[in-house]
Design a protein around this motif. Structure first.
Motif: not given
Lengths: 217, 96
Positions: A85-114
């Motif tokens: 549910n949304e409550t658990i999702l918000r809890r996850i977003l709270k816990k993962a906030n900093d690492p997610t922001k770090e990852c977003l910084k790494l992949v900003d303006n990037m794409v993956e090519l295989g």
């Protein structure tokens, strides 16, 4: 009895407000963003089912991410991730906030090519050294055009290289030209070049019994 | 029967009889071997699915042939998954 509705989690993005992406989700459900302190989870309402790893399902999952990618940098979630549910999702977003922001910084303006390099059916290398030199030449040439690279499993005896590259959006053309050059250089090999993809092989969110895992390579 | 006596009764009252312990150990080893075998088969099927896709993308098999092989392999994958689930359901060892 109707199954309880959960939230099918596609990816995390940088976003401060609620946003809709249209009815493009699993089972044609509405895809929308649930924001929490600068990041947002892109989800759609879904029954708490196990989604089979079929081509249709994975294509749909990938299509949603691809569409979101047109406007945002994304950290993809593992296929089939459903939050109760949304409550658990918000809890996850709270816990993962900093690492997610770090990852977003790494992949900003990037794409993956295989890139996959496959030996034609009756082609063989003269010896192991020639094979090794060829792989190393291809990998090094392409690595030079990318920010990061990872190699995947060689699931066929004809597959000599299976790699993913994190490339700046502006560098995609130059990368494509390099792949074309390598294809001309190695006539015994067929190159399969795919993308742009979400950076699944570089950053991803996995939610399991051990908790939330944000991976950055 | 020996498994029942050993795990649900004797262990509960703190007794351990070496031959029964040996049976328990052999059962545990067998479980691990079976588990690895199921995982290995699953991995092999997934590799075959990927290889089939690769052959289709290379144009070496037709769309019909790809669909046929893919459906057969996915059926195998699901069956194998089901086998591993049944196996897990049967072997919930609450005392060790």
């Amino acid at each position: 009895m109707e199954k309880e509705k959960g939230k099918y989690f596609y990816c995390a993005i940088r976003c401060n407000k609620e946003k809709s992406f249209g009815k493009i989700g699993m089972n044609s459900s509405l895809v929308y963003a649930i924001p929490y302190r600068g990041i947002a989870a892109v989800v759609s309402d879904s029954p708490m089912n196990d989604y089979e790893l079929t081509e249709d399902n994975t294509t749909r999952h990938e299509e949603v991410i691809r569409q979101v990618m047109e406007e945002h940098a994304v950290v993809p979630a593992e296929f089939g991730t459903i939050i109760k549910n949304e409550t658990i999702l918000r809890r996850i977003l709270k816990k993962a906030n900093d690492p997610t922001k770090e990852c977003l910084k790494l992949v900003d303006n990037m794409v993956e090519l295989g890139v996959k390099a496959i030996l034609y059916e009756n082609a063989v290398f003269a010896d192991a050294k020639q094979r090794k030199d060829c792989i190393s030449d291809i990998l090094e040439s392409l690595k030079a055009m990318a920010k990061q690279a990872v190699t995947g499993d060689l699931f066929s005896y004809r597959l000599i290289l299976n790699a993913s590259f994190l490339v700046n959006k502006e560098g995609v053309d130059a990368f494509s030209n390099e792949v074309a050059r390598l294809q001309n250089k190695y006539s015994s090999l067929k190159f399969l070049y795919s993308g742009p993809w979400a950076p699944h092989n570089f950053v991803y969110i996995k939610i399991g019994t051990d908790g939330v895992e944000i991976t950055k390579k | 029967m020996p498994f029942f006596i050993d795990d649900f009764f004797l262990r509960m009252i703190g007794l351990s009889i070496p031959p029964f312990d040996m049976i328990w150990l052999l059962e545990t080893i067998t479980d691990h071997v079976n588990d690895s075998r199921v995982k290995e088969i699953q991995q092999r099927i997934i590799s075959e699915i990927k290889e089939t896709r690769l052959l289709f993308e290379l144009g070496e098999i037709t769309k019909e042939e790809y669909a046929k092989r893919n459906s057969r392999l996915n059926h195998q994958r699901l069956m194998n998954k089901r086998v591993s689930r049944i196996h897990l359901d049967q072997r919930i060892n609450i005392l060790s």
